[in-house]
Motif scaffolding. Structure first.
Motif, PDB file in Angstrom:
ATOM      1  N   GLN A 157       6.051 -13.009  14.554  1.00 31.52           N
ATOM      2  CA  GLN A 157       5.390 -13.935  15.546  1.00 31.52           C
ATOM      3  C   GLN A 157       3.942 -13.856  15.752  1.00 31.52           C
ATOM      4  O   GLN A 157       3.352 -12.596  15.443  1.00 31.52           O
ATOM      5  CB  GLN A 157       5.974 -13.706  17.105  1.00 31.52           C
ATOM      6  CG  GLN A 157       6.917 -14.688  17.353  1.00 31.52           C
ATOM      7  CD  GLN A 157       7.649 -14.467  18.795  1.00 31.52           C
ATOM      8  OE1 GLN A 157       7.748 -13.375  19.324  1.00 31.52           O
ATOM      9  NE2 GLN A 157       7.990 -15.469  19.634  1.00 31.52           N
ATOM     10  N   THR A 158       3.313 -14.541  16.255  1.00 34.09           N
ATOM     11  CA  THR A 158       1.749 -14.706  16.410  1.00 34.09           C
ATOM     12  C   THR A 158       1.509 -13.456  17.405  1.00 34.09           C
ATOM     13  O   THR A 158       2.125 -13.433  18.542  1.00 34.09           O
ATOM     14  CB  THR A 158       0.995 -15.799  17.120  1.00 34.09           C
ATOM     15  OG1 THR A 158       1.203 -16.948  15.877  1.00 34.09           O
ATOM     16  CG2 THR A 158      -0.324 -15.679  17.284  1.00 34.09           C
ATOM     17  N   SER A 160       0.291 -11.348  20.372  1.00 39.49           N
ATOM     18  CA  SER A 160      -0.362 -11.638  21.543  1.00 39.49           C
ATOM     19  C   SER A 160      -0.348 -10.316  22.602  1.00 39.49           C
ATOM     20  O   SER A 160       0.967 -10.034  23.161  1.00 39.49           O
ATOM     21  CB  SER A 160       0.260 -12.816  22.307  1.00 39.49           C
ATOM     22  OG  SER A 160      -0.197 -12.903  23.743  1.00 39.49           O
ATOM     23  N   ASN A 168       3.491  -7.256  13.769  1.00 36.46           N
ATOM     24  CA  ASN A 168       2.770  -8.050  12.827  1.00 36.46           C
ATOM     25  C   ASN A 168       1.542  -7.482  12.104  1.00 36.46           C
ATOM     26  O   ASN A 168       0.527  -7.733  12.576  1.00 36.46           O
ATOM     27  CB  ASN A 168       2.594  -9.303  13.434  1.00 36.46           C
ATOM     28  CG  ASN A 168       2.426 -10.704  12.616  1.00 36.46           C
ATOM     29  OD1 ASN A 168       1.561 -10.221  11.460  1.00 36.46           O
ATOM     30  ND2 ASN A 168       2.053 -11.805  13.108  1.00 36.46           N
ATOM     31  N   ASN A 171      -1.435  -9.727  11.270  1.00 38.08           N
ATOM     32  CA  ASN A 171      -1.594 -10.637  12.162  1.00 38.08           C
ATOM     33  C   ASN A 171      -1.527 -12.119  11.793  1.00 38.08           C
ATOM     34  O   ASN A 171      -2.178 -12.954  11.707  1.00 38.08           O
ATOM     35  CB  ASN A 171      -3.086 -10.510  12.535  1.00 38.08           C
ATOM     36  CG  ASN A 171      -3.393  -9.339  13.372  1.00 38.08           C
ATOM     37  OD1 ASN A 171      -2.427  -8.962  14.259  1.00 38.08           O
ATOM     38  ND2 ASN A 171      -4.201  -8.556  12.927  1.00 38.08           N
ATOM     39  N   SER A 173       0.174 -15.539  11.613  1.00 36.99           N
ATOM     40  CA  SER A 173       0.400 -16.895  12.567  1.00 36.99           C
ATOM     41  C   SER A 173       0.708 -18.106  11.955  1.00 36.99           C
ATOM     42  O   SER A 173      -0.319 -18.736  11.049  1.00 36.99           O
ATOM     43  CB  SER A 173      -0.978 -16.854  13.487  1.00 36.99           C
ATOM     44  OG  SER A 173      -0.816 -17.701  14.432  1.00 36.99           O
ATOM     45  N   ASP A 178       6.575 -19.662  14.782  1.00 32.39           N
ATOM     46  CA  ASP A 178       6.357 -19.376  16.222  1.00 32.39           C
ATOM     47  C   ASP A 178       7.582 -20.405  16.958  1.00 32.39           C
ATOM     48  O   ASP A 178       8.370 -19.873  17.539  1.00 32.39           O
ATOM     49  CB  ASP A 178       5.226 -19.342  16.891  1.00 32.39           C
ATOM     50  CG  ASP A 178       4.232 -18.464  16.489  1.00 32.39           C
ATOM     51  OD1 ASP A 178       4.752 -17.314  15.761  1.00 32.39           O
ATOM     52  OD2 ASP A 178       3.026 -18.560  16.728  1.00 32.39           O
TER      53      ASP A 178
END
Length: 246
Positions: A157-158, A160, A168, A171, A173, A178
């Motif tokens: 998942q992205t 946050s 992740n 990173n 994305s 998602d």
């Protein structure tokens, strides 16, 4: 296209034989190839997605050329500069797959890439890699295992803050990924959850934030003097009341 080319450059059969000791065609192998983030016995594994066991240099060369790389003197260049990959591996993996980092580096070098290698300590892996701060590396060799729940959202998942994408490492994305992980979270039936993760498996096999290698079985052992023993799945030492020592 570069990630897809790297996936085709790797010869998993040779890597497995030279590190784990599994010969091609060996039955009941403790090490099976995978094309996505789940083991083949998982209901989330998408069996329609094939894995690449052997290297396919011709297809890899085509993809790299389409991506704008050129070969000069047998080495790959991008915008006139030779391409060098900085490779890293969790240092403890040497115990399970000896020399895996060097062997991967050798295959990339034979395909025309320069490389640098380094081992990453467990502390640095937890502190830097999993927090998405391993910006010095182009490729990292790691491992994960599942508990009772086979969920991979934290890996893909992205990121946050501390709420999503907490493991992740690069990173990664992708809005489509998602969305599929949101569908998994919102699934009210097993069928809906399986469908979401099957689609995610297919997307990840195309996008390749990871170059998936294999699933490695781990073995348990105990002394013959211990009787009534049960090695419980997932968490050790949760069922010891019936154990006896003779």
């Amino acid at each position: 296209k570069v990630r897809q080319a790297l996936d085709l450059i790797l010869d998993r059969s040779d890597l497995r034989e030279l590190t784990i000791g599994v010969k091609p065609g060996e039955q009941n192998s403790p090490c099976e190839f995978i094309s996505g983030p789940f083991v083949q016995s998982s209901p989330f594994y998408n069996r329609q997605v094939a894995f690449h066991e052997k290297s396919d240099r011709a297809s890899a060369t085509k993809l790299l050329t389409e991506a704008g790389l050129t070969q000069i003197g047998g080495r790959w260049h991008y915008k006139g500069a030779p391409v060098t990959f900085n490779l890293g591996m969790l240092s403890s993996l040497d115990n399970e797959a000896p020399d895996l980092l060097t062997l991967i580096g050798n295959q990339l070098s034979a395909a025309g890439f320069d490389r640098q290698e380094s081992k990453v300590s467990s502390d640095d892996w937890s502190r830097k890699v999993e927090s998405g701060q391993a910006t010095d590396f182009d490729l990292l060799v790691g491992m994960w295992s599942f508990g009772l729940v086979e969920e991979v959202n934290d890996l893909f998942q992205t990121r946050s803050g501390t709420t999503t994408g907490t493991r992740n490492i690069f990173n990664y994305s992708n809005p489509s990924a998602d969305q599929l992980m949101t569908e998994y979270n919102q699934a009210r039936t097993d069928t809906a959850a399986y469908d979401a993760y099957h689609k995610l498996h297919k997307l990840l096999a195309d996008d390749l934030p990871y170059l998936f290698l294999w699933k490695l079985d781990t073995k348990s052992a105990w002394r013959t003097e211990v009787r009534g023993n049960v090695i419980a799945p997932f968490y050790y030492w949760t069922e010891v009341d019936g154990w006896k020592l003779q």
